[in-house]
Write a protein that holds these residues in place. Structure first.
Motif, PDB file in Angstrom:
ATOM      1  N   SER A   8      55.482  26.052  73.192  1.00 20.37           N
ATOM      2  CA  SER A   8      55.634  25.393  74.485  1.00 20.37           C
ATOM      3  C   SER A   8      56.329  26.294  75.492  1.00 20.37           C
ATOM      4  N   ILE A  52      50.885  28.106  78.620  1.00 17.63           N
ATOM      5  CA  ILE A  52      50.528  27.101  77.616  1.00 17.63           C
ATOM      6  C   ILE A  52      50.872  25.728  78.189  1.00 17.63           C
ATOM      7  N   THR A  53      49.848  24.938  78.408  1.00 13.90           N
ATOM      8  CA  THR A  53      50.035  23.674  79.114  1.00 13.90           C
ATOM      9  C   THR A  53      50.418  22.559  78.150  1.00 13.90           C
ATOM     10  N   PRO A  54      50.927  21.477  78.691  1.00 12.19           N
ATOM     11  CA  PRO A  54      51.244  20.317  77.856  1.00 12.19           C
ATOM     12  C   PRO A  54      50.019  19.863  77.065  1.00 12.19           C
ATOM     13  N   ALA A  55      48.841  19.971  77.671  1.00 12.08           N
ATOM     14  CA  ALA A  55      47.629  19.543  76.968  1.00 12.08           C
ATOM     15  C   ALA A  55      47.417  20.387  75.716  1.00 12.08           C
ATOM     16  N   ILE A  94      49.696  21.909  74.016  1.00 13.04           N
ATOM     17  CA  ILE A  94      50.710  21.527  73.034  1.00 13.04           C
ATOM     18  C   ILE A  94      50.274  20.258  72.307  1.00 13.04           C
ATOM     19  N   GLY A  95      49.723  19.319  73.060  1.00 13.26           N
ATOM     20  CA  GLY A  95      49.230  18.090  72.451  1.00 13.26           C
ATOM     21  C   GLY A  95      48.199  18.395  71.385  1.00 13.26           C
TER      22      GLY A  95
END
Ligand SMILES: Nc1nc2c(ncn2[C@@H]2O[C@H](COP(=O)(O)OP(=O)(O)OP(=O)(O)O)[C@@H](O)[C@H]2O)c(=O)[nH]1
Ligand SMILES: [Mg+2]
Lengths: 474, 601
Positions: free
Chosen positions: B582, B587-590, B592-593
């Motif tokens: 993260s 590196i986007t939250p998506a 990471i999801g």
């Protein structure tokens, strides 16, 4: 940072309307997360049982309670499902209120105010996956949605926007980053001299505030637009307006009579014009009158004209004189003159020769932008032409909207409102000389809110701007 | 031969005795291990090759953190500084930072003395030419004279020495810094052992003859006598000089622009990437054409010397040009240059090849610290040095390494950034890099780190007990404020318009047993408590993911849903946990999801 906020989402309680949008018999509002029971306690009053005895997976009828006004606002059914034996694996509830758009939205707002957050696209499924409730195959379908959760969803929603909103938000973010970079420059390079940094910063903040406000307003418009395209039927009394409404909707909705001034208040009907939802409004005939009730009606007619997207202006073919009232209508419709279609009614009452003469006269007397359409409400002749003309206007108006950038979901609106609040707070603090590190905190959170719409900013991005914009280095 | 008992065997060999090397060899020797420090020039231990100053924004934080762990830098500068200032006093308490100008000769002497008096420490003047690596494990170095030094752990802190190349105009020569040999063979040895190297550039200013500067018309900047010493163990500092401020002007810029074609930067001779935050004067003039003047600080290098450091004038233009543009500046009309400014290019090891303990991923028992890892600055170097020293000892003693979190120390931020993001320019610490900067203040460095220093056995009893006493006082004052008049003043202090000065005015006689320092700390703590708890919540939430491991052999290419950009970044950085992933920029939250989902297969 925004990665962090996305991770923290796993813990909070999410909520969304999960029935299709629009009116139906009932709506479904769904929530998942550890606060479900708390929230239910706040907003739901079952008829029979005390809520503390509520059982998992049972239906309860009751009232939705609005704690803001301390009143019951809707009757609804509700189910509570205790985790981990639920779809998401967390505590969940579903509420089934009446299917109105307004009440559903209102109940959603109350739930949000009780501590839930609006769910992202696919988030229920994502949680289900994270809690091992569904398998990878099922989850992969969701992956696609999660990918789309920011801008793409929006592009889909508004599919021809062509990235305009993204561009707009990125512009706002650029201003934001500039402001943040200024603050960071002031913090990290105390011995440097930055000329005009304060005023530049405040200017940028002003610009960004304006742009954010514009987007928030655009949501209102979008909401209005969603309600459908509105067309007002206006004109002198007895021109045949009510008759036209009845024929175009195929219903006997409005009273038709040969007494001028029959329609006293406006009448609304919804219909599909080809594939477009249209709201069509019959109004009281426009004339100067001493009669109180009628004059109120006339006033309301003007109000309708003002708020409408298009006007069908009805003229009686037997009464084509210079029309003062029409002038007023024109003035009122100034910015939308292109959207006024002159309709000459009662063609069945004249012969071919008089019809030709009337056509000439209309063109001479009035300066319409659109070609007059000749119809008869009695026989229905000319109605197809009239509908086509109207349809063209609708297409044109929508085409115009396409260049307007706007937000389309409540989620986006909430994020932008949050971002604006943080920006304004940062600006006020800056003016008040509060500590810069606190101001930076507001700005970073404000950017995070925008990040959730278009993707994130790293501290390296801020440094990039900082070094590009400010001469630094001793 | 049983190496263990020979004169050529040590637990730890530290190559280099700059700011990183000093802390590294002191840490390991103070923690009881037999340590050797190898330096190319024993007279230049703790040399200040560039600016004769310690501290500054975010760097002051590092110095105090080093001190709280049991390091030497803070004590040294307190004793040998000649001007002390607190920066950002008007801008916000959490970002206040301390800066001191050093008497660079006294600083060096002080450090050499400390090393000479350290138990378990052997000082060796020599150059390390190669690493000895057996079975993927570092076990010593080969000196340029051919002798070998064996050890359990090798720590490299060679600064700008690896294939150092100095540029003055279009003239260049090999050197580690002006006056010292470059280390040309060691680079090769690192490459042979599979490490990837990059090339960076940095620069320094000419040094001026103080007798030829006219200070009479220049703005003077004095030190502050109520400055809080860097080290817990020191109570007072002494200001003995002032700095002077002057500015470049249009003529200066004209001279520089006219001679740009003789700049190695502008005619492509220099290939390494230079730092954006410390550009040369020619860079500043070219890039910020609209700026009519640039500020210059004239700083004396030592009480025992008349050499001046013109801060803000780093340059690699030819000597002639340097002199010409200097003489257009007010106060420097008749100046003489004693040493020319220069740029230096050098090799660095891409720091993403290191573990969080600063041990190389590919070569066991090899630790790297300082500029060799792509950082710049004495403080950044020292911070890594102390961590490498500590973790070398931990490794030998088979204990868990000491890893500081981003929420615990700037040192944590520094190392985390280096190993997860790497760096393409000399990395300098900024407060803006620390997401928890309200928490990571100078004033609470001891509260944050002294227990660690004590636990690992590095922090001495003297410093530890001072910290304990301060902590006790601090808690006492907080308790008092919470209770006195129902906590009225505690609440008042939360308001932006109520300062500790107001507090002293109103209840001064009740709290006069507390030092001003304690009162300030408490005031700051109370004022920021709300914000800090907001940040702490966030830390807690994130911790949840700190230990969520990503499959070691995860093939990011095969994960559906990740963007090409994300795949590239993940493959490059090979994050080991979700938290690490993260932090990778881009590196986007998506993404990471998606990684999170993947993990729960
Ligand atoms: N012959 C003929 N008569 C029509 C036509 N359209 C309307 N009429 C008649 O005209 C009269 C007025 O019609 P309405 O529809 O009530 O007119 P209006 O414009 O709604 O009048 P107000 O509500 O009073 O403003 C009625 O007697 C209708 O039957 C038409 O196309 N041909
Ligand atoms: Mg009518």
């Amino acid at each position: 940072m925004s990665a962090m906020s996305s991770l923290s989402r796993e813990i909070d309680t999410i909520c969304a309307v999960s029935s299709p949008s629009g009116e139906g018999a009932i709506s479904i509002i769904r929530a998942s997360g550890k606060d479900c029971l708390n929230i239910l306690n706040k907003i739901f009053r079952p008829y029979e049982k005390n809520l503390s005895k509520i059982k998992s997976r049972y239906f309860y009828a009751g009232q939705i309670f609005d704690f803001q006004t301390a009143s019951n606002i809707d009757e609804a059914a509700c189910v509570f499902i205790k985790g981990p034996n639920s779809y998401t694996g967390e505590d969940m509830f579903e509420i089934y209120p009446h299917g109105g758009i307004f009440n559903t939205k209102y109940i959603l707002e109350i739930i949000l105010k009780s501590g839930a957050r609006l769910a992202l696209n696919g988030e229920f499924t994502k949680r289900a996956y994270l809690n091992n409730k569904i398998n990878l195959l099922e989850a992969e379908a969701v992956l696609e949605i999660i990918k789309a959760n920011s801008l793409k969803t929006l592009v889909i929603a508004n599919n021809e926007l062509g990235g305009l909103l993204e561009k707009k938000i990125k512009e706002i973010k650029e201003s934001y980053i500039y402001i943040l970079a200024s603050v960071e420059a002031l913090i990290d390079f105390p011995d440097e001299v930055f000329e005009n940094i304060d005023s530049d910063l405040l200017n940028k903040a002003g610009e960004a505030e304006q742009a954010l406000t514009y987007l928030i307003d655009s949501y209102k418009n979008y909401e209005l637009n969603k309600a459908g395209f509105s067309v007002v039927i206006a004109g002198a009394p007895n021109a045949g307006k009510s008759n036209i409404l009845n024929r175009i909707t195929g219903k006997d909705r409005a009273i038709v009579s040969d007494v001028p001034g029959t329609t006293r208040d406006y009448i609304e009907e919804n219909l599909f014009l080809f594939n477009k939802p249209v709201k069509i409004i019959d109004t009281a005939g426009l004339r100067e009158t001493m009669e109180l009730l009628e004059s109120k009606g006339v006033e309301r007619s003007y109000g309708q004209i003002k708020n409408s997207d298009a006007v069908l202006y009805i003229l009686d073919i037997n009464d084509l004189n210079e029309d003062k009232i029409l002038k007023e209508t024109f003035d009122m419709f100034e910015d939308k003159k292109d959207n006024l279609i002159p309709i000459v009614n009662k063609t069945d009452t004249v012969n071919k020769k008089d019809l030709d003469a009337a056509e000439e006269k209309v063109l001479q007397l009035f300066e319409f932008k659109n070609k007059p359409v000749f119809i008869s409400a009695k026989t229905g002749s000319g109605f197809e032409t009239m509908k086509k003309e109207l349809y063209d206007v609708i297409l044109r108006v929508e085409g115009g909207v396409k260049n307007d950038v706007g937000i389309t979901t409540l989620r986006q609106k909430n994020l932008i409102v949050k971002s604006l609040e943080l920006l304004s707070s940062a600006k006020d603090k800056f003016i008040a000389g509060r500590p810069l590190e606190i101001i930076s905190l507001d700005l970073r959170e404000g950017i995070n809110a925008l990040d959730e719409i278009v993707g994130e900013v790293t501290s390296e991005d801020v440094l990039d701007v900082l070094f590009k914009e400010f001469c630094i280095g001793k | 031969m049983d190496k263990k008992y020979g004169d050529n065997f040590f637990d730890v060999v530290v190559v280099g005795s700059g700011h990183a090397g000093i802390e590294a060899c002191l840490a390991s020797s103070r923690m009881g291990l037999k340590t050797a420090a190898v330096t190319v020039n024993l007279d230049n231990i703790g040399q200040m090759s560039c600016n004769p100053a310690i501290g500054g924004l975010a760097k002051g934080h590092l110095v105090r953190e080093i001190d709280a762990l049991g390091g030497e830098m803070g004590r040294a500068i307190d004793k040998t500084g000649i001007q002390f200032r607190t920066l950002n006093t008007k801008k916000g308490p959490a970002v206040r930072s301390s800066r001191a100008q050093a008497d660079m000769f006294r600083y060096k002497t002080y450090m050499k003395n400390v090393l000479e008096n350290a138990q378990n420490l052997t000082l060796i003047q020599s150059m390390a030419d190669a690493l000895i690596v057996e079975n993927g494990k570092a076990c010593g170095v080969i000196l340029w004279t051919g002798e070998k030094l064996y050890s359990n752990v090798v720590i490299l802190t060679t600064g700008t020495f690896l294939r150092g190349l100095i540029h003055i105009g279009l003239f260049n020569y090999n050197a580690g810094r002006a006056g010292d040999f470059a280390s040309n063979n060691l680079s090769l040895s690192l490459l042979e052992n599979g490490l990837e190297l990059g090339r960076l550039k940095t620069g320094t200013t000419p040094r001026l003859d103080g007798r030829t500067i006219d200070f009479s018309e220049l703005e003077e900047q004095k030190g502050e006598d109520d400055f809080i010493p860097f080290s817990i163990s020191n109570e007072k500092i002494y200001n003995s000089i002032s700095c002077y401020i002057t500015y470049t002007n249009k003529n200066t810029h004209g001279v520089i622009l006219k001679d740009l074609d003789k700049s190695p930067l502008y005619c492509g001779v220099i290939k390494g990437t230079g730092p954006r935050y410390c550009p040369s004067i020619e860079d500043k003039v070219v890039r910020f054409k609209d700026k009519e003047r640039h500020q210059i600080f004239l700083e004396r290098e030592s009480l025992g010397s008349i050499e001046y450091y013109p801060n803000g004038l780093s340059t690699s233009l030819p000597l002639n040009t340097q002199l010409n543009f200097l003489r257009t500046i007010k106060g420097l009309e008749n100046v003489k240059i004693m040493r020319p400014g220069y740029a230096i290019e050098y090799d660095y090891v891409l720091p993403v090849q290191l573990n969080r303990s600063l041990e190389a991923k590919k070569i066991d028992n090899l630790f790297l610290a300082g500029q060799i890892n792509g950082t710049s600055g004495y403080e950044e170097a020292a911070a890594q040095g102390i961590m490498a020293g500590i973790n070398a000892v931990m490794k030998i003693k088979d204990k868990k390494p000491l890893i500081l979190g981003r929420d615990e120390a700037y040192i944590g931020v520094l190392i985390d950034d280096l190993i997860t993001l790497g760096t393409a320019e000399p990395y300098r610490m900024f407060t803006s890099r620390a997401e928890y900067r309200l928490l990571l203040r100078e004033d609470n460095a001891d509260f944050r780190l002294c227990e660690y220093g004590k636990n690992i056995g590095l922090l001495d009893e003297e410093r530890y007990s001072t910290y304990k006493e301060r902590l006790f006082r601090f808690n006492e004052l907080i308790a008092f404020l919470k209770n006195y008049e129902n906590g009225k003043y505690y609440l008042l202090l939360k308001r932006p318009d109520f300062s500790t000065e107001n507090l002293i005015e109103e209840v001064g006689n009740k709290i006069d047993k507390f030092t001003r320092d304690t009162i300030n700390r408490a005031g700051l703590f109370i004022k920021y408590e709300g914000y800090i708890s907001r940040q702490k919540d966030e830390i807690e939430r994130l911790k949840k993911f700190e230990d969520v491991a990503i499959d070691d052999c995860a093939d990011f290419n095969s994960i559906p849903g990740l963007s090409i950009e994300a795949v590239e970044k993940l493959n490059k950085n090979k994050p080991r946990t979700i938290a690490e992933a993260s932090k990778i920029s881009g590196i986007t939250p998506a993404a990471i999801g998606i990684l999170l989902m993947r993990r729960r297969k």
